[in-house]
Design a protein around this motif. Structure first.
Motif, PDB file in Angstrom:
ATOM      1  N   CYS A  29       3.568  -1.832  -4.517  1.00  0.00           N
ATOM      2  CA  CYS A  29       4.623  -1.359  -5.421  1.00  0.00           C
ATOM      3  C   CYS A  29       5.403  -2.539  -5.995  1.00  0.00           C
ATOM      4  O   CYS A  29       5.774  -2.536  -7.175  1.00  0.00           O
ATOM      5  CB  CYS A  29       5.572  -0.419  -4.686  1.00  0.00           C
ATOM      6  SG  CYS A  29       4.857   1.190  -4.273  1.00  0.00           S
ATOM      7  N   ALA A  40      -2.890   2.965  -6.855  1.00  0.00           N
ATOM      8  CA  ALA A  40      -3.413   2.294  -5.666  1.00  0.00           C
ATOM      9  C   ALA A  40      -3.724   3.306  -4.569  1.00  0.00           C
ATOM     10  O   ALA A  40      -2.994   4.279  -4.370  1.00  0.00           O
ATOM     11  CB  ALA A  40      -2.416   1.257  -5.164  1.00  0.00           C
ATOM     12  N   VAL A  51       0.870   5.517  -6.408  1.00  0.00           N
ATOM     13  CA  VAL A  51       0.108   5.357  -5.170  1.00  0.00           C
ATOM     14  C   VAL A  51      -0.319   6.730  -4.677  1.00  0.00           C
ATOM     15  O   VAL A  51       0.367   7.724  -4.912  1.00  0.00           O
ATOM     16  CB  VAL A  51       0.926   4.646  -4.064  1.00  0.00           C
ATOM     17  CG1 VAL A  51       1.217   3.209  -4.446  1.00  0.00           C
ATOM     18  CG2 VAL A  51       2.215   5.399  -3.750  1.00  0.00           C
ATOM     19  N   VAL A  92       1.708  -0.183   1.196  1.00  0.00           N
ATOM     20  CA  VAL A  92       2.224   0.582   0.060  1.00  0.00           C
ATOM     21  C   VAL A  92       3.389  -0.165  -0.584  1.00  0.00           C
ATOM     22  O   VAL A  92       3.456  -0.323  -1.811  1.00  0.00           O
ATOM     23  CB  VAL A  92       2.671   1.989   0.503  1.00  0.00           C
ATOM     24  CG1 VAL A  92       3.167   2.788  -0.699  1.00  0.00           C
ATOM     25  CG2 VAL A  92       1.539   2.729   1.202  1.00  0.00           C
TER      26      VAL A  92
END
Length: 226
Positions: free
Chosen positions: A178, A165, A185, A174
């Motif tokens: 997750c 991502a 990420v 974030v």
């Protein structure tokens, strides 16, 4: 879960690589142009900092599959170590991903906005897909749902492609991706530094140290008192 630095600033990369559990560095044309010097020079410096085992992502900018494949081979020849070629998910991009997969050159499918784009990229053989979280939120709605749908599709059809991502503006974004299945990420330096920033932490450390010094004296540590 793995964490990548989304930057080409070698000073910031060196600092973060020293302190944080960094898996590699992602770049794109916009990031490299900001450094205002030859891009291969920048990429080679990044490679020296992170070593050859960690992944370094470089984006192809050709329009046709043939141009993209040629760029990918050039990038791999010019840069040592573990290199991943970023390729936008267009029809020509998918064609290039298929060809590079056949030649064992790993790719990341970038500019992902929908779960079905990610599915096509996985079917073409991409090692990673990069959904643009903040851009999805701004343009089409709920990026967390898109990432969750990609994760579900990959689990259902047992793809080995991983979700990397990208495009974040805050720590909560974030955290959210997750939780719904992003494998990795990539985050800008300023945001990475905020991952461990919380006002109570330094206050607690100071309190512990003050109590210790009252009991054992200034400049005393476990080693001194052992």
């Amino acid at each position: 879960m793995r964490l990548y630095i989304d930057s080409a600033d070698v000073k910031q990369i060196a600092l973060l690589n020293e302190y944080f559990p960094i898996a590699g560095v992602t770049t794109n044309p916009s990031i490299l142009v900001k450094e205002n010097r030859p891009y291969l020079e920048v990429l080679r410096e990044i490679r020296e900092i992170i070593g050859e085992e960690k992944e370094l992502f470089v984006q192809a900018i050709g329009d046709t599959a043939e141009e993209i494949v040629e760029e990918a081979k050039f990038i791999n020849n010019e840069l040592p170590g573990n290199v991943i070629v970023k390729i936008p998910v267009t029809d020509e991009g998918l064609k290039a991903i298929k060809r590079l997969t056949e030649e064992n050159i790993p790719t990341l499918a970038t500019t992902i906005y929908t779960a079905f784009q990610a599915l096509m990229a996985a079917m073409a053989g991409a090692k990673y897909v990069a959904p643009y979280v903040n851009r999805i939120d701004n343009l089409t709605g709920n990026a967390v749902n898109v990432v969750a749908e990609i994760a579900k599709l990959y689990k259902t059809y047992q793809f080995e492609t991983e979700i990397l991502a990208a495009s974040f503006k805050n720590v909560q974004q974030v955290h959210a991706v997750c939780l719904v299945g992003a494998h990795t990420v990539t985050v800008g330096p300023d945001l990475i530094e905020k991952f461990i920033a919380f006002p109570a932490t330094p206050a607690d450390v100071t309190e512990f140290k003050n109590q210790w010094q009252k009991a054992y004296g200034l400049d005393k540590t476990n080693l001194v008192n052992s």
